[in-house]
Design an enzyme around this catalytic site. Structure first.
Site, PDB file in Angstrom:
ATOM      1  N   ASN A   1     -18.604  63.916 -56.894  1.00 58.10           N
ATOM      2  CA  ASN A   1     -18.779  64.314 -55.492  1.00 58.10           C
ATOM      3  C   ASN A   1     -17.450  64.394 -54.729  1.00 58.10           C
ATOM      4  O   ASN A   1     -17.398  64.109 -53.531  1.00 58.10           O
ATOM      5  CB  ASN A   1     -19.725  63.347 -54.769  1.00 58.10           C
ATOM      6  CG  ASN A   1     -21.170  63.540 -55.211  1.00 58.10           C
ATOM      7  OD1 ASN A   1     -21.460  64.348 -56.075  1.00 58.10           O
ATOM      8  ND2 ASN A   1     -22.067  62.782 -54.613  1.00 58.10           N
TER       9      ASN A   1
ATOM     10  N   ARG B   1     -29.103  62.701 -65.226  1.00 52.08           N
ATOM     11  CA  ARG B   1     -30.324  62.132 -64.674  1.00 52.08           C
ATOM     12  C   ARG B   1     -31.551  62.815 -65.267  1.00 52.08           C
ATOM     13  O   ARG B   1     -31.436  63.825 -65.951  1.00 52.08           O
ATOM     14  CB  ARG B   1     -30.301  62.259 -63.146  1.00 52.08           C
ATOM     15  CG  ARG B   1     -29.264  61.344 -62.502  1.00 52.08           C
ATOM     16  CD  ARG B   1     -29.128  61.593 -61.017  1.00 52.08           C
ATOM     17  NE  ARG B   1     -28.430  62.839 -60.730  1.00 52.08           N
ATOM     18  CZ  ARG B   1     -28.001  63.189 -59.527  1.00 52.08           C
ATOM     19  NH1 ARG B   1     -28.200  62.379 -58.489  1.00 52.08           N
ATOM     20  NH2 ARG B   1     -27.379  64.333 -59.339  1.00 52.08           N
TER      21      ARG B   1
ATOM     22  N   THR C   1      -4.970  59.625 -89.238  1.00 50.67           N
ATOM     23  CA  THR C   1      -3.518  59.833 -89.203  1.00 50.67           C
ATOM     24  C   THR C   1      -3.138  61.292 -89.419  1.00 50.67           C
ATOM     25  O   THR C   1      -2.282  61.843 -88.721  1.00 50.67           O
ATOM     26  CB  THR C   1      -2.824  58.977 -90.282  1.00 50.67           C
ATOM     27  OG1 THR C   1      -3.101  57.610 -90.042  1.00 50.67           O
ATOM     28  CG2 THR C   1      -1.315  59.199 -90.272  1.00 50.67           C
TER      29      THR C   1
ATOM     30  N   GLN D   1      -0.124  54.865 -86.241  1.00 53.39           N
ATOM     31  CA  GLN D   1       0.236  56.106 -86.919  1.00 53.39           C
ATOM     32  C   GLN D   1       0.171  57.291 -85.963  1.00 53.39           C
ATOM     33  O   GLN D   1      -0.844  57.523 -85.310  1.00 53.39           O
ATOM     34  CB  GLN D   1      -0.696  56.351 -88.104  1.00 53.39           C
ATOM     35  CG  GLN D   1      -0.632  55.253 -89.158  1.00 53.39           C
ATOM     36  CD  GLN D   1      -1.718  54.220 -88.997  1.00 53.39           C
ATOM     37  OE1 GLN D   1      -2.060  53.836 -87.878  1.00 53.39           O
ATOM     38  NE2 GLN D   1      -2.282  53.767 -90.101  1.00 53.39           N
TER      39      GLN D   1
ATOM     40  N   ARG E   1       9.387  51.560 -99.509  1.00 54.25           N
ATOM     41  CA  ARG E   1       8.354  50.854-100.268  1.00 54.25           C
ATOM     42  C   ARG E   1       7.390  51.896-100.829  1.00 54.25           C
ATOM     43  O   ARG E   1       7.246  52.991-100.283  1.00 54.25           O
ATOM     44  CB  ARG E   1       7.619  49.847 -99.387  1.00 54.25           C
ATOM     45  CG  ARG E   1       6.908  50.435 -98.178  1.00 54.25           C
ATOM     46  CD  ARG E   1       6.144  49.358 -97.428  1.00 54.25           C
ATOM     47  NE  ARG E   1       5.464  49.893 -96.243  1.00 54.25           N
ATOM     48  CZ  ARG E   1       4.581  49.196 -95.527  1.00 54.25           C
ATOM     49  NH1 ARG E   1       4.271  47.947 -95.883  1.00 54.25           N
ATOM     50  NH2 ARG E   1       3.997  49.729 -94.467  1.00 54.25           N
TER      51      ARG E   1
ATOM     52  N   TRP F   1       4.209  53.816-101.384  1.00 51.91           N
ATOM     53  CA  TRP F   1       2.851  54.052-100.898  1.00 51.91           C
ATOM     54  C   TRP F   1       1.909  54.192-102.093  1.00 51.91           C
ATOM     55  O   TRP F   1       0.778  53.723-102.061  1.00 51.91           O
ATOM     56  CB  TRP F   1       2.851  55.311-100.030  1.00 51.91           C
ATOM     57  CG  TRP F   1       1.533  55.622 -99.378  1.00 51.91           C
ATOM     58  CD1 TRP F   1       0.497  54.773 -99.173  1.00 51.91           C
ATOM     59  CD2 TRP F   1       1.122  56.879 -98.844  1.00 51.91           C
ATOM     60  NE1 TRP F   1      -0.530  55.420 -98.537  1.00 51.91           N
ATOM     61  CE2 TRP F   1      -0.170  56.718 -98.314  1.00 51.91           C
ATOM     62  CE3 TRP F   1       1.734  58.134 -98.737  1.00 51.91           C
ATOM     63  CZ2 TRP F   1      -0.875  57.757 -97.711  1.00 51.91           C
ATOM     64  CZ3 TRP F   1       1.037  59.160 -98.124  1.00 51.91           C
ATOM     65  CH2 TRP F   1      -0.254  58.977 -97.623  1.00 51.91           C
TER      66      TRP F   1
END
Length: 662
Positions: free
Chosen positions: A96, A229, A447, A476, A578, A580
């Site tokens: 409104n 409604r 991701t 990510q 490292r 994955w």
């Protein structure tokens, strides 16, 4: 004349004048006070007094409640109650006209007075709107969120469109509102507006595969039409569609998607207009208000508030939630107390031909095009240029991008190979977006949907660009994703946090030359073969630079040659990488490793078996972080002979320095 008599006359005149002016304001609704007073009035003392009340009604979170006549005088006790309730923001809304009207009013008074308290209130409201936006670009009816239909994306009564109009005004230089914002806020409003447009395009309803209009509410997750409604069932709406189309036609340089949306909606509005019908209001014999619709060949066209999703048939509904074919089949209370028809789409159909004629024709199958936000090029956004590029071209297509911050998700499709995106200036040609894992909300693989730029066309080249994901340290969030072969990224800045660059595709090879790449955790990851030469790799936190997932039989994974590894002051314990996946391969050759690199160098990601299956190696590196004395025993130091095999030709293929650059 005595002094007392003069004083009494003065007070009488002053009081009468004040009451007269005040009565004039009270004769208007709050909406009319905001939108219909003479411009000069907003600089008056009376207007400022009302502005003070508007600020008093503003909640601590920046929003306002709805259906309040802000101009009505307040008693001292009422003011005290409002002050005490400022922390209660549960009923703040955009329904409104709430929040929108108050912000517009404050801006108008500020424009005349330059009183900073009104600007502060406006900006506080703006922050509320930005915070209330869903990651998908829509706005709920209430924020903080309330259970029920209030969470739906709300076009009803102009809710979301009012918000978008404020953002659009700010983005185009506050031509109406007159309140400038700083660069950081401007970027936020531009992002919010673009995401809002994306949401609008996604919610446009397809009827039997054909785009039509919009509904009053759309589900915030599925984008489908939603119920509010009991008497507001899922349906297509003429007035909601009209308000959306008027906003879209007000975009200075519309994208092709926006053009298609407007054209489809205008066609649908023309198809669904009702002619020869006129609304008539009257009083019944018992003194009750009533209305009916009578035939009138000269009547202005009407559009139903609710139309069937399958066939556009108008319907009416009472509080029992049952569809009725005629307005006379519902109760008088609903019939009279609700706007079942509207004429606003007439405005759309009136201005549509002029809008259509103003559109700049797009070039056909051009191999050299320009993107410029100011309209001086062939396109105003990058994705339109890509979408209109020839599929599977014999020659390279060059898309030159002028300076500017392009807040959009860019996708180079598989059928668009040999495209070059080249910026006018690396530092001032910026592609930016802010999707991240939780905002995508598509499950465990969210991701991969977050990338600002996604490359799937082979032989793509990116040059002189900044590509960024501005989501921040929220998990990510990919800036650049490449799932294509023989791609060259040269003289680019790539900014992000976790998962900045994703390089993927078995047998795919990519080359980064003279680039700056920054991030926090695993910010260069994937299973492709990628060569990085003369790049700066910048760590922003104590974490891991690479997370390769190289395929078992792939000869090379990530190779860094002549690169410089730097860090922000917050990062002083960083791993080179490292695994994955088990067969990860990453090598650093002739690089300068900063003091932030950990003595161990590498991490096994708590996968003991990866210590034997992965291949992590270094050769002839320099710098404070290059000492290999305490490297993990399962990493490798290449011999001179082994290092000689890491040539561009061996890593990327014999055509890398010839065909790739064509």
């Amino acid at each position: 004349m005595t002094f007392l008599k003069q004083t009494l006359i003065f007070l009488f005149v002053l009081t009468a004048t004040g009451l007269h002016t005040h009565a004039q304001v009270l004769d208007h609704s709050w909406k009319d006070v905001v939108l219909k007073m003479d411009d000069s009035w907003y600089g008056t003392t009376e207007a400022q007094d009302i502005a003070e009340q508007v600020l008093l009604y503003q909640k601590d979170n920046g929003g306002w409640e709805k259906n309040i006549q802000m101009q009505n005088p307040l008693s001292d006790s009422e003011k005290q109650k409002l002050q005490a309730s400022k922390s209660d923001s549960n009923r703040c809304t955009i329904d409104n006209g709430a929040t929108y009207l108050e912000m517009v009013y404050l801006s108008k008074v500020y424009k005349h007075t330059k009183n900073e308290i009104y600007k502060t209130g406006f900006l506080k409201g703006l922050n509320y709107l930005l915070e209330a936006q869903y990651p998908n670009g829509g706005w709920p009816q209430y924020y903080p969120l309330r259970k029920g239909y209030y969470t739906h994306i709300t076009y009803n009564d102009g809710g979301m469109i009012n918000v978008m109009s404020i953002l659009q005004d700010i983005n185009t230089g506050s031509k109406t509102l007159g309140i400038p914002v700083d660069e950081i806020t401007l970027e936020k409003t531009q992002t919010a507006f673009n995401k809002g447009i994306s949401c609008i395009l996604k919610t446009q309803y397809k009827q039997n595969g054909i785009l039509t209009g919009w509904c009053a509410q759309h589900d915030e997750t599925t984008f489908l039409p939603a119920k509010a409604r009991a008497y507001e069932l899922p349906s297509l709406g003429g007035v909601d569609t009209a308000q959306i189309v008027l906003l879209l036609m007000n975009i200075e340089h519309p994208s092709d998607e926006v053009k298609r949306a407007v054209e489809a909606a205008a066609t649908w509005l023309e198809k669904t207009k009702i002619t020869g019908l006129k609304e008539e209001r009257y009083m019944t014999a018992d003194g009750e208000k009533e209305k009916r619709y009578i035939e009138d060949p000269n009547a202005e066209p009407l559009w139903a508030r609710f139309m069937d999703l399958e066939n556009n048939t108008p319907f009416f509904c009472d509080r029992d939630g049952i569809k009725k074919a005629s307005i006379m089949d519902i109760s008088r209370e609903r019939r009279v107390g609700y706007a079942w028809y509207n004429t606003q789409p007439n405005k759309v159909l009136k201005v549509y031909p002029k809008w259509k004629a103003s559109l700049k024709p797009t070039p056909k199958d051009s191999y050299k095009v320009t993107v410029a936000q100011d309209g001086s090029g062939d396109y105003t956004n990058i994705q339109d240029a890509i979408n209109n590029s020839k599929s599977f071209p014999y020659d390279r297509i060059t898309i030159f991008i002028k300076k500017g911050t392009y807040i959009e998700k860019v996708h180079v499709y598989e059928w668009n190979p040999k495209i070059t995106l080249i910026g006018e200036d690396k530092n001032e040609t910026i592609i930016s977006f802010n999707d991240y894992f939780k905002s995508i909300n598509l499950g465990r693989n969210s991701t991969f949907h977050t990338s600002t730029v996604l490359i799937e066309g082979h032989y793509t080249q990116l040059k002189n660009l900044t590509i960024q994901n501005t989501a921040g340290p929220v998990g990510q969030a990919i800036a650049l994703s490449i799932n294509a072969n023989a791609c060259l990224i040269e003289n680019c800045t790539i900014l992000g946090n976790q998962d900045t660059v994703y390089l993927t595709g078995e047998n795919h090879k990519q080359w980064f030359k003279n680039c700056f790449i920054t991030g926090t955790t695993d910010f260069i990851f994937g299973n492709a073969t990628a060569l990085f030469t003369d790049c700066e790799i910048n760590s922003k936190s104590n974490s891991y630079i690479t997370a390769a997932s190289t395929e078992k039989h792939t000869a090379f994974g990530f190779v860094f040659k002549n690169c410089t590894l730097t860090a922000t002051k917050e990062a002083n314990q960083v791993y080179l990488g490292r695994p994955w996946r088990y067969y990860a391969k990453t090598v650093f050759i002739n690089c300068n490793l900063g003091k932030h690199i950990k003595a161990e160098g590498w991490h096994n990601w708590n996968k003991k078996e990866a210590e034997t299956s992965s291949f992590y190696a270094e050769y002839n590196n320099t710098g404070a972080g290059a000492n290999t004395k305490n490297r993990v025993p399962w990493s490798h130091q290449l011999s001179k002979k082994e290092a000689k095999t890491y040539t561009t030709k061996n890593i990327l293929g014999i055509n890398a320095e010839t065909e790739w650059l064509q």
